[in-house]
Design an enzyme around this catalytic site. Structure first.
Site, PDB file in Angstrom:
ATOM      1  N   ARG A  58       0.890  -1.079   0.179  1.00 47.46           N
ATOM      2  CA  ARG A  58      -0.040   0.106  -0.140  1.00 47.46           C
ATOM      3  C   ARG A  58       0.834   1.164   0.116  1.00 47.46           C
ATOM      4  NH1 ARG A  58      -1.561   2.253   4.547  1.00 47.46           N
ATOM      5  NH2 ARG A  58      -1.923   0.388   5.662  1.00 47.46           N
ATOM      6  N   TYR A 111     -17.108  14.092 -15.367  1.00 48.31           N
ATOM      7  CA  TYR A 111     -17.543  12.714 -15.245  1.00 48.31           C
ATOM      8  C   TYR A 111     -18.368  12.659 -14.106  1.00 48.31           C
ATOM      9  CZ  TYR A 111     -17.567   7.772 -14.109  1.00 48.31           C
ATOM     10  OH  TYR A 111     -17.984   6.622 -13.848  1.00 48.31           O
ATOM     11  N   ASP A 183      -8.304  16.988 -14.793  1.00 47.72           N
ATOM     12  CA  ASP A 183      -8.565  15.631 -15.262  1.00 47.72           C
ATOM     13  C   ASP A 183      -8.083  15.562 -16.923  1.00 47.72           C
ATOM     14  OD1 ASP A 183      -9.667  13.062 -16.042  1.00 47.72           O
ATOM     15  OD2 ASP A 183     -11.109  13.146 -14.653  1.00 47.72           O
ATOM     16  N   LYS A 208      -8.982   4.221 -19.178  1.00 53.03           N
ATOM     17  CA  LYS A 208      -9.227   4.560 -20.512  1.00 53.03           C
ATOM     18  C   LYS A 208      -7.887   4.646 -21.535  1.00 53.03           C
ATOM     19  CE  LYS A 208     -13.205   5.206 -18.298  1.00 53.03           C
ATOM     20  NZ  LYS A 208     -12.802   5.961 -17.067  1.00 53.03           N
TER      21      LYS A 208
HETATM   22  N1  LCS Z   1     -12.397  10.978 -14.836  1.00 57.74           N
HETATM   23  C1  LCS Z   1     -13.131  10.921 -16.219  1.00 57.74           C
HETATM   24  C2  LCS Z   1     -12.818  11.884 -17.263  1.00 57.74           C
HETATM   25  C3  LCS Z   1     -13.682   9.838 -16.560  1.00 57.74           C
HETATM   26  O1  LCS Z   1     -14.385   9.644 -17.637  1.00 57.74           O
HETATM   27  C4  LCS Z   1     -13.854   8.888 -15.665  1.00 57.74           C
HETATM   28  C5  LCS Z   1     -14.532   7.551 -15.910  1.00 57.74           C
HETATM   29  C6  LCS Z   1     -13.384   8.896 -14.356  1.00 57.74           C
HETATM   30  C7  LCS Z   1     -12.542  10.115 -13.970  1.00 57.74           C
HETATM   31  C8  LCS Z   1     -13.293   7.831 -13.182  1.00 57.74           C
HETATM   32  O2  LCS Z   1     -12.505   6.777 -13.801  1.00 57.74           O
HETATM   33  P1  LCS Z   1     -12.574   5.268 -12.999  1.00 57.74           P
HETATM   34  O3  LCS Z   1     -12.914   5.381 -11.704  1.00 57.74           O
HETATM   35  O4  LCS Z   1     -14.054   4.730 -13.740  1.00 57.74           O
HETATM   36  O5  LCS Z   1     -11.508   4.670 -13.523  1.00 57.74           O
HETATM   37  N2  LCS Z   1     -15.518   7.577 -17.026  1.00 57.74           N
HETATM   38  C9  LCS Z   1     -16.311   6.591 -17.397  1.00 57.74           C
HETATM   39  C10 LCS Z   1     -17.304   6.949 -18.410  1.00 57.74           C
HETATM   40  O6  LCS Z   1     -17.134   7.986 -19.114  1.00 57.74           O
HETATM   41  N3  LCS Z   1     -17.750   5.799 -18.649  1.00 57.74           N
HETATM   42  O7  LCS Z   1     -17.638   4.888 -17.655  1.00 57.74           O
HETATM   43  C11 LCS Z   1     -16.543   5.410 -16.733  1.00 57.74           C
END
Ligand code: LCS
Length: 393
Positions: A58, A111, A183, A208
């Site tokens: 961790r 998001y 972000d 992503k």
């Molecule tokens: N920031 C952005 C811009 C995102 O699009 C997402 C997830 C996150 C943070 C969070 O990331 P995660 O915890 O899912 O790795 N976006 C998603 C979307 O547009 N569709 O499903 C997940």
């Protein structure tokens, strides 16, 4: 190898590499929760920070650290922190930098959960916030208060593809001693480097573009300076949103082809955005590579390319959008984005369903908005798929 003076693609492949005792050509997986100390003094020295040895996964792990070093190098930051998900990264930044009576300004089209966790959870601890259209600097300026500590930008924003001027917003925020976090998930470090434009912190959902293969969930924070890095790292260690070594290994493997994947998918995205814009059943298309995008010029200046995320609305609204989503055969009807496979989804009922209708409309997330994440399939196959699904409307 020292890759600090090397090009972006060399960094993608080699930054963060270290020599293991067997000469492994790729970063091995250290699938261990804990590390042996040589003796009691060594253990005490590791805990006291006098010895850089590993202690506990961790806190740190060679596979995870290799990824963190690679990401810091790609974003030109001081240090990287890898986490279990993008949301762990977002909430760790909030937790590290905000507290009772402090105020944050965030991008309104963001998001869903990045806004939701603030509205639902941080509000319970007395954190104050305003989510505004940050593409207009006047909206940021209007909402700055003496207790504003963080400007949280998402650009391009999910799912409106609205673009905020990172350099101008950072200059404004810094005049008021406000830290700026961007972000950078939609662009990845291949297309945009917020720290070079003046931001202090970058957040990624590694799920992503960076991993790119839709087979892990992960997140990262990259800080420009050592103090911010140490502050956020300690919050990650205490909260425990750390990444797992196997996850880190897959991201290290996935990110090596980032440039190739993005070049390919954005070439197709440009053609698909043009096709949609000229289609009689489409009301509007938002894509930074189209002259009709409200921040087309800013995108050209701030981004190395328009990326591969497109949002659009059909003339017959959400009913027609549903017909389209139910009839695509190659594009996958699924949330997430930035992978090698093309995905289609409906933000109002899916990724942004947790945002109130009122706040969605204010942020430009209309009920009819459909989002496409273009993958690396053959362009002709993608166009044929969309054409046949549009014909069903
Ligand atoms: N920031 C952005 C811009 C995102 O699009 C997402 C997830 C996150 C943070 C969070 O990331 P995660 O915890 O899912 O790795 N976006 C998603 C979307 O547009 N569709 O499903 C997940």
């Amino acid at each position: 190898m020292d890759t600090s003076k090397k090009g972006f693609n060399t960094k993608l492949v080699h930054a963060g590499d270290f020599e293991d005792i067997h000469g492994s050509a790729v970063t091995p997986i250290y699938q261990t929760s804990t590390f042996k100390f040589k003796n009691a003094k060594h253990g005490a020295d590791c805990f006291a920070g006098k010895d850089p040895g590993y202690i506990y996964t961790r806190i740190g792990n060679p596979t995870i650290n290799a990824l963190e070093d690679k990401l810091a190098s790609l974003e030109n930051g001081f240090g990287g922190i890898a986490l279990s998900s993008g949301m762990a990264a977002v909430s760790t930044v909030y937790m590290a930098l905000l507290g009772q009576g402090m105020h944050m300004i965030g991008t309104s089209a963001i998001y869903g959960p990045s806004r939701g966790v603030m509205e639902r959870d941080f509000s319970r601890f007395g954190v104050e916030f305003d989510f505004v259209d940050t593409s207009d600097l006047k909206n940021i300026e209007k909402h700055i208060r003496p207790n504003t500590k963080l400007l949280y930008l998402e650009t391009p924003a999910n799912p409106t593809i609205q673009i905020t001027d990172i350099a101008a917003a950072s200059e404004l925020a810094h005049k008021h001693n406000i830290l700026v976090c961007v972000d950078n998930t939609f662009n990845s470090p291949y297309l945009q480097n917020p720290l070079d434009l003046g931001a202090d912190i970058v957040v990624h959902s590694l799920t992503k573009f960076i991993n790119g293969h839709a087979d892990i969930v992960g997140g990262a924070i990259i800080a420009k300076d050592p103090d911010t890095y140490k502050l956020i790292r300690q919050t990650m260690v205490y909260l425990g949103g750390n990444m797992d070594p196997h996850q880190a290994y897959l991201v290290i493997r996935g990110v090596k082809t980032l440039s190739l994947r993005i070049e390919r998918s954005q070439q197709s995205a440009q053609k698909i955005a043009e096709f949609l814009e000229n289609h009689p059943k489409i009301k509007w298309v938002k894509y930074p590579g189209l002259k009709s995008h409200p921040q087309f010029e800013l995108a050209k200046k701030q981004q190395k390319g328009p990326g591969s995320m497109i949002s659009f609305e059909l003339k017959d609204g959400i009913k027609a959008g549903e017909t389209l989503m139910n009839n695509v055969k190659l594009a996958i009807l699924a949330v997430s984005l930035g992978g090698v496979e093309t995905l289609i989804q409906h933000p109002a009922s899916m990724t942004h369903a947790g945002v109130s209708h009122d706040n969605r409309i204010k942020a430009g997330i209309t009920d009819g908005l459909v989002r496409l994440s273009i993958g690396i399939e053959d362009l002709d196959d993608l166009l044929d798929d969309l054409k046949q699904a549009l014909d069903k409307i």
